[in-house]
Design a protein around this motif. Structure first.
Motif, PDB file in Angstrom:
ATOM      1  N   MET A 127      20.054  24.845   9.468  1.00 40.32           N
ATOM      2  CA  MET A 127      20.203  23.705   8.560  1.00 40.32           C
ATOM      3  C   MET A 127      19.561  23.813   7.208  1.00 40.32           C
ATOM      4  N   PHE A 128      18.200  23.814   7.312  1.00 42.77           N
ATOM      5  CA  PHE A 128      17.394  24.083   6.128  1.00 42.77           C
ATOM      6  C   PHE A 128      16.540  25.282   6.224  1.00 42.77           C
ATOM      7  N   PRO A 129      17.092  26.482   5.684  1.00 40.50           N
ATOM      8  CA  PRO A 129      16.480  27.641   6.071  1.00 40.50           C
ATOM      9  C   PRO A 129      15.058  27.746   4.996  1.00 40.50           C
ATOM     10  N   HIS A 130      15.046  26.891   4.273  1.00 45.05           N
ATOM     11  CA  HIS A 130      13.879  27.115   3.375  1.00 45.05           C
ATOM     12  C   HIS A 130      12.780  26.261   3.941  1.00 45.05           C
ATOM     13  N   VAL A 131      12.739  25.556   5.017  1.00 42.43           N
ATOM     14  CA  VAL A 131      11.589  24.861   5.602  1.00 42.43           C
ATOM     15  C   VAL A 131      10.642  25.814   6.293  1.00 42.43           C
ATOM     16  N   HIS A 132       9.411  25.888   5.892  1.00 32.86           N
ATOM     17  CA  HIS A 132       8.515  26.817   6.399  1.00 32.86           C
ATOM     18  C   HIS A 132       7.220  25.696   7.431  1.00 32.86           C
ATOM     19  N   LEU A 133       7.349  26.109   8.549  1.00 32.99           N
ATOM     20  CA  LEU A 133       6.344  25.329   9.492  1.00 32.99           C
ATOM     21  C   LEU A 133       4.910  25.939   9.343  1.00 32.99           C
ATOM     22  N   PRO A 134       3.755  25.283   9.511  1.00 32.73           N
ATOM     23  CA  PRO A 134       2.652  25.692   9.530  1.00 32.73           C
ATOM     24  C   PRO A 134       2.339  26.701  10.522  1.00 32.73           C
ATOM     25  N   ILE A 135       1.664  27.789  10.484  1.00 29.75           N
ATOM     26  CA  ILE A 135       1.246  28.649  11.609  1.00 29.75           C
ATOM     27  C   ILE A 135       1.191  28.411  12.948  1.00 29.75           C
ATOM     28  N   ASP A 136       0.333  27.199  13.127  1.00 36.37           N
ATOM     29  CA  ASP A 136      -0.085  26.882  14.465  1.00 36.37           C
ATOM     30  C   ASP A 136       0.869  25.766  14.856  1.00 36.37           C
ATOM     31  N   PHE A 137       2.004  25.471  14.291  1.00 36.33           N
ATOM     32  CA  PHE A 137       3.091  24.342  14.533  1.00 36.33           C
ATOM     33  C   PHE A 137       3.789  24.784  15.898  1.00 36.33           C
ATOM     34  N   LYS A 138       3.801  23.882  16.843  1.00 39.82           N
ATOM     35  CA  LYS A 138       4.496  23.979  18.162  1.00 39.82           C
ATOM     36  C   LYS A 138       5.457  22.634  18.225  1.00 39.82           C
ATOM     37  N   THR A 139       6.847  23.146  18.217  1.00 38.54           N
ATOM     38  CA  THR A 139       7.739  21.732  18.390  1.00 38.54           C
ATOM     39  C   THR A 139       7.287  21.153  19.475  1.00 38.54           C
ATOM     40  N   PRO A 140       7.049  19.840  19.327  1.00 39.01           N
ATOM     41  CA  PRO A 140       6.732  18.862  20.246  1.00 39.01           C
ATOM     42  C   PRO A 140       7.892  18.626  21.434  1.00 39.01           C
ATOM     43  N   LYS A 141       7.505  18.126  22.406  1.00 43.09           N
ATOM     44  CA  LYS A 141       8.430  17.791  23.408  1.00 43.09           C
ATOM     45  C   LYS A 141       8.741  16.184  23.104  1.00 43.09           C
ATOM     46  N   PHE A 142      10.298  15.954  22.652  1.00 44.00           N
ATOM     47  CA  PHE A 142      10.568  14.862  22.199  1.00 44.00           C
ATOM     48  C   PHE A 142      11.209  14.003  23.471  1.00 44.00           C
ATOM     49  N   LYS A 143      10.948  12.751  23.466  1.00 45.08           N
ATOM     50  CA  LYS A 143      11.471  11.743  24.279  1.00 45.08           C
ATOM     51  C   LYS A 143      12.824  11.819  23.824  1.00 45.08           C
ATOM     52  N   LYS A 144      13.850  12.110  24.517  1.00 41.08           N
ATOM     53  CA  LYS A 144      15.093  12.003  24.411  1.00 41.08           C
ATOM     54  C   LYS A 144      15.772  10.520  24.064  1.00 41.08           C
ATOM     55  N   TYR A 145      16.573  10.370  22.988  1.00 39.52           N
ATOM     56  CA  TYR A 145      17.199   9.242  22.792  1.00 39.52           C
ATOM     57  C   TYR A 145      18.621   9.309  23.425  1.00 39.52           C
ATOM     58  N   ASP A 146      19.077   8.325  24.153  1.00 36.58           N
ATOM     59  CA  ASP A 146      20.560   8.524  24.840  1.00 36.58           C
ATOM     60  C   ASP A 146      21.337   7.620  24.279  1.00 36.58           C
ATOM     61  N   GLY A 147      21.067   6.652  23.084  1.00 37.82           N
ATOM     62  CA  GLY A 147      21.982   5.667  22.298  1.00 37.82           C
ATOM     63  C   GLY A 147      21.890   4.416  22.984  1.00 37.82           C
ATOM     64  N   TYR A 148      21.237   4.142  23.886  1.00 37.79           N
ATOM     65  CA  TYR A 148      21.171   2.786  24.629  1.00 37.79           C
ATOM     66  C   TYR A 148      19.579   2.045  24.342  1.00 37.79           C
ATOM     67  N   GLU A 149      18.640   2.775  24.012  1.00 36.42           N
ATOM     68  CA  GLU A 149      17.477   2.072  23.633  1.00 36.42           C
ATOM     69  C   GLU A 149      17.392   1.548  22.237  1.00 36.42           C
ATOM     70  N   ASP A 150      16.384   1.142  21.758  1.00 36.85           N
ATOM     71  CA  ASP A 150      15.931   0.754  20.300  1.00 36.85           C
ATOM     72  C   ASP A 150      15.961   2.008  19.364  1.00 36.85           C
ATOM     73  N   PRO A 151      16.829   2.101  18.569  1.00 36.30           N
ATOM     74  CA  PRO A 151      17.045   3.290  17.845  1.00 36.30           C
ATOM     75  C   PRO A 151      15.557   3.363  16.668  1.00 36.30           C
ATOM     76  N   VAL A 152      15.422   2.364  16.405  1.00 33.64           N
ATOM     77  CA  VAL A 152      14.190   2.093  15.300  1.00 33.64           C
ATOM     78  C   VAL A 152      13.020   2.590  16.129  1.00 33.64           C
ATOM     79  N   ALA A 153      12.686   2.153  17.358  1.00 32.96           N
ATOM     80  CA  ALA A 153      11.504   2.561  17.965  1.00 32.96           C
ATOM     81  C   ALA A 153      11.512   4.148  18.291  1.00 32.96           C
ATOM     82  N   HIS A 154      12.772   4.606  18.587  1.00 29.15           N
ATOM     83  CA  HIS A 154      13.022   6.146  18.669  1.00 29.15           C
ATOM     84  C   HIS A 154      12.755   6.922  17.244  1.00 29.15           C
TER      85      HIS A 154
END
Length: 72
Positions: free
Chosen positions: A1-28
């Motif tokens: 979606m954004f091919p020009h985004v460059h991540l820091p060398i040591d970046f690891k994608t976090p394990k996100f708490k999944k939002y299911d559409g029923y909890e508070d969207p602002v908190a998510h």
């Protein structure tokens, strides 16, 4: 979606708490943004990984969006 985004060398994608559409969207969103602070909190990065933090009807809604209407 954004091919020009460059991540820091040591970046690891976090394990996100999944939002299911029923909890508070602002908190998510706050939790989600806080998890990516280590990568510089770039808007493109936040948008790139946002879909990974969704499941169920929230994920279906996101997939159905027309990304050509999104602005940078």
């Amino acid at each position: 979606m954004f091919p020009h985004v460059h991540l820091p060398i040591d970046f690891k994608t976090p394990k996100f708490k999944k939002y299911d559409g029923y909890e508070d969207p602002v908190a998510h969103l706050k939790r989600y943004c806080n998890q990516l602070k280590g990568a510089g909190s770039k808007e493109e990065l936040l948008m790139t990984y946002f879909g990974e933090s969704l499941m169920g009807i929230a994920s279906e809604w996101f997939i159905d969006q027309d990304t050509s209407n999104w602005y940078t």
